[in-house]
Enzyme design. Structure first.
Site: not given
Length: 291
Positions: A133, A249, A223, A226, A158, A258
């Site tokens: 990120r 995640h 992003h 990413r 995160k 994706y």
């Protein structure tokens, strides 16, 4: 600082919210109070509804920004002020998920080759090669690059969850060239002040200049790189669970999006039309050409 603001800050800290989120929530609540020129504990559901409509209709804020504003007010009223009416009275916006923007391998290659600034080239390579990120890369320190184990240590991702990602040999080579030139001592990508990392806005400005230089209309941001990292791994046959761990995640469902933009997956699946023994048409036929 008012007692209510201090109390909210303490509640956020006790729940281990990131400093960035704390700053954002406090700012949002301050704007809400300033709009009505009253303390939030004197305001209720109708005021919140009116303010959210103001953000949507007059300030034209994006749905993601609106959701952040609602979350900040929800924390204030449910956690700090102990109100029970929030979820019933304040409608939660429907999430409108978009497919991620992905650059092709050729476009990423052209981007890196067009980046003459060694610092920017190294930073963009970090985003694409490791799928970090924006702030995760900016928070890297020199000793987070483990060349012996060929991993990058993300100390605080995160949700403040640490993880490790692969260190590409090509990236390591580029980082060594960058280090010999810049010689960063603490932050890997320091800003104008060596004791502080580069700001996100500086990265965004650099991305827009590079996109214009290449003449590519697709959006460009950390992003997007990413997204490209994850999609290209999926195209190469990497399983979703591994990609989930690399991206940090929490839910596999987030990573599964994706699948919708993976060229390899799309091209590997044949359309049912191709299995029908229909007559092959070589020339166009019909009456009115506009019909």
């Amino acid at each position: 600082m008012t007692h209510l603001r201090q109390r909210m800050q303490e509640d956020l800290r006790l729940r281990n919210y990131s400093p960035r989120t704390i700053h954002s929530y406090i700012r949002i609540v301050a704007e809400f109070a300033s709009y009505f020129r009253k303390s939030p504990d004197q305001l209720g559901p109708e005021h919140i509804r009116a303010w959210l409509l103001y953000l949507l209709d007059e300030r034209k804020l994006a749905w993601g920004t609106l959701q952040c504003a609602r979350s900040a007010l929800k924390f204030l009223y449910t956690r700090t002020l102990k109100q029970t009416w929030f979820d019933q009275e304040i409608i939660k916006p429907k999430v409108r998920r978009k497919l991620p923007t992905v650059w092709s391998r050729e476009e990423v290659c052209a981007l890196l080759d067009a980046t003459t600034n060694t610092k920017h080239r190294a930073l963009l390579a970090v985003y694409y090669s490791a799928g970090l990120r924006c702030q995760e890369a900016l928070d890297l320190k020199v000793n987070d690059i483990d060349s012996k184990r060929m991993v990058i240590h993300v100390r605080e991702g995160k949700g403040k969850f640490p993880r490790q990602v692969m260190l590409s040999p090509k990236l390591l080579e580029l980082l060594r060239v960058y280090w010999k030139w810049r010689k960063p001592k603490d932050w890997l990508f320091p800003g104008e002040r060596p004791d502080q990392p580069l700001f996100q806005n500086a990265v965004r400005v650099a991305c827009q200049k590079l996109r214009q230089k290449l003449g590519i209309t697709k959006p460009l941001s950390p992003h997007v790189l990413r997204h490209s990292f994850a999609t290209h791994l999926l195209d190469a046959g990497t399983d979703l669970r591994s990609i989930q761990l690399l991206l940090g995640h929490r839910d596999l469902e987030t990573t599964a999006r994706y699948l919708h933009v993976s060229e390899a997956r799309l091209h590997a699946t044949a359309s049912p039309l191709d299995d029908l023994p229909i007559r092959i048409v070589r020339t166009a036929q019909g009456g009115n050409r506009t019909a």
